[in-house]
Write an enzyme that holds these catalytic residues in place. Structure first.
Site, PDB file in Angstrom:
ATOM      1  N   ASP A  67     -21.508   6.278 -20.335  1.00  0.00           N
ATOM      2  CA  ASP A  67     -22.735   5.129 -21.000  1.00  0.00           C
ATOM      3  C   ASP A  67     -22.159   3.999 -19.778  1.00  0.00           C
ATOM      4  O   ASP A  67     -21.367   3.754 -19.423  1.00  0.00           O
ATOM      5  CB  ASP A  67     -21.676   4.749 -22.441  1.00  0.00           C
ATOM      6  CG  ASP A  67     -20.063   4.532 -22.248  1.00  0.00           C
ATOM      7  OD1 ASP A  67     -19.891   4.429 -21.274  1.00  0.00           O
ATOM      8  OD2 ASP A  67     -19.643   4.903 -22.936  1.00  0.00           O
ATOM      9  N   ASN A 136     -11.141   3.368 -33.810  1.00  0.00           N
ATOM     10  CA  ASN A 136     -11.661   3.756 -35.505  1.00  0.00           C
ATOM     11  C   ASN A 136     -12.282   5.212 -34.474  1.00  0.00           C
ATOM     12  O   ASN A 136     -13.305   6.026 -35.270  1.00  0.00           O
ATOM     13  CB  ASN A 136     -13.353   2.578 -35.361  1.00  0.00           C
ATOM     14  CG  ASN A 136     -14.443   2.920 -33.827  1.00  0.00           C
ATOM     15  OD1 ASN A 136     -14.261   3.577 -33.406  1.00  0.00           O
ATOM     16  ND2 ASN A 136     -15.685   1.929 -34.742  1.00  0.00           N
ATOM     17  N   HIS A 138     -14.345   6.173 -32.193  1.00  0.00           N
ATOM     18  CA  HIS A 138     -15.442   6.351 -31.117  1.00  0.00           C
ATOM     19  C   HIS A 138     -14.687   7.553 -30.077  1.00  0.00           C
ATOM     20  O   HIS A 138     -13.740   7.050 -29.140  1.00  0.00           O
ATOM     21  CB  HIS A 138     -16.257   5.278 -30.927  1.00  0.00           C
ATOM     22  CG  HIS A 138     -15.566   4.745 -29.614  1.00  0.00           C
ATOM     23  ND1 HIS A 138     -15.402   2.400 -30.416  1.00  0.00           N
ATOM     24  CD2 HIS A 138     -15.249   4.048 -28.714  1.00  0.00           C
ATOM     25  CE1 HIS A 138     -14.181   2.270 -29.834  1.00  0.00           C
ATOM     26  NE2 HIS A 138     -14.604   3.671 -28.054  1.00  0.00           N
ATOM     27  N   GLU A 143     -19.877   5.301 -32.567  1.00  0.00           N
ATOM     28  CA  GLU A 143     -19.557   5.186 -33.039  1.00  0.00           C
ATOM     29  C   GLU A 143     -19.300   6.153 -34.902  1.00  0.00           C
ATOM     30  O   GLU A 143     -20.251   6.354 -34.509  1.00  0.00           O
ATOM     31  CB  GLU A 143     -19.632   3.531 -33.623  1.00  0.00           C
ATOM     32  CG  GLU A 143     -20.235   2.830 -32.435  1.00  0.00           C
ATOM     33  CD  GLU A 143     -18.542   1.937 -32.140  1.00  0.00           C
ATOM     34  OE1 GLU A 143     -17.569   2.232 -33.238  1.00  0.00           O
ATOM     35  OE2 GLU A 143     -18.469   1.171 -31.348  1.00  0.00           O
TER      36      GLU A 143
END
Length: 243
Positions: A67, A136, A138, A143
């Site tokens: 990313d 979380n 990800h 996400e």
């Protein structure tokens, strides 16, 4: 899925680097999928150490990164391009022409996402994909969501991610609001996947992602369906795994 429990961050980094170095030695022209963040820094340091000793040769290796922030150019010290050069590329003999990070300066999101997917395909796919794990669940910038995103796409960063990133920028206004990221489908096409996780603050999500329900609400949970995944965790991150 194999879960390897290491004593601490240093041992976790060494065990992960062992897996990557074995990939490079067995296939010198391999394609590595690489990650940023604090989790893999120790792994990169270990790989550099072995390179400096003459045990590793990166000259035929190619890499594709997971990313990049949208809007940051290569010279920005918070860009993932900058991070990779600082922690790995400039410290080993990898050919810069064979290193790839999504282009954060490309304003046409559809064009950049297509280009990156085509680039990965042109290499014949990723041999080994390195991942970290967010609090979380990800992976990359995928996400929690209602569905799994398949291919490279542009994401709006969550408020919690933007908030967490504020400390790295001069002001809140400078924090990128979007990023380009490989999709879950792109990640799952990698022949092997290696996940590194450390710290007690990740213990809950480690248990949830790798022993809980497979759901896009916990993006990393999809890795339970991959045919070759190794998760290297330190004892703190493994503290809530089933005994």
């Amino acid at each position: 899925m194999r879960i390897i429990v290491a004593k601490d961050y240093k041992e976790m980094s060494r065990k992960a680097a062992n897996i990557i170095s074995a990939q490079i030695i067995t296939k010198p022209d391999c394609v590595l999928g690489l990650a940023t963040g604090s989790s893999p820094i120790g792994t990169y340091d270990q790989l550099v150490e072995w390179y400096e000793k003459g045990d590793l040769d990166f000259s035929r290796v190619s890499s594709v990164n997971l990313d990049e922030y949208r809007g940051l150019d290569h010279s920005h010290d918070q860009s993932y391009y900058y991070f990779m050069h600082e922690h790995l590329f400039d410290r080993v003999n990898i050919d810069p022409a064979n290193t790839n990070v999504p282009d954060g300066t490309e304003q046409d999101a559809d064009k950049e996402c297509r280009r990156y997917e085509d680039l990965i395909a042109s290499y014949g796919g990723v041999d080994l994909q390195l991942l970290g794990l967010g609090h979380n669940g990800h992976i990359g910038f995928n996400e929690p969501a209602a569905a799994f995103d398949k291919e490279t796409h542009c994401v709006d960063l969550t408020e919690s991610t933007i908030e967490a990133n504020k400390r790295f920028f001069a002001s809140a206004d400078d924090v990128p609001k979007q990023a380009y990221t490989m999709g879950i489908g792109t990640i799952m096409k990698a022949k092997k996947i290696l996940v590194v996780v450390s710290g007690e603050d990740k213990a809950d999500i480690v248990a949830k992602a790798f022993y809980g329900e497979v759901t896009p609400e916990v993006p990393a949970s999809i890795l339970q369906f991959h045919q070759d995944v190794t998760v290297v965790v330190d004892e703190a991150a493994a503290s809530k795994l089933p005994k």
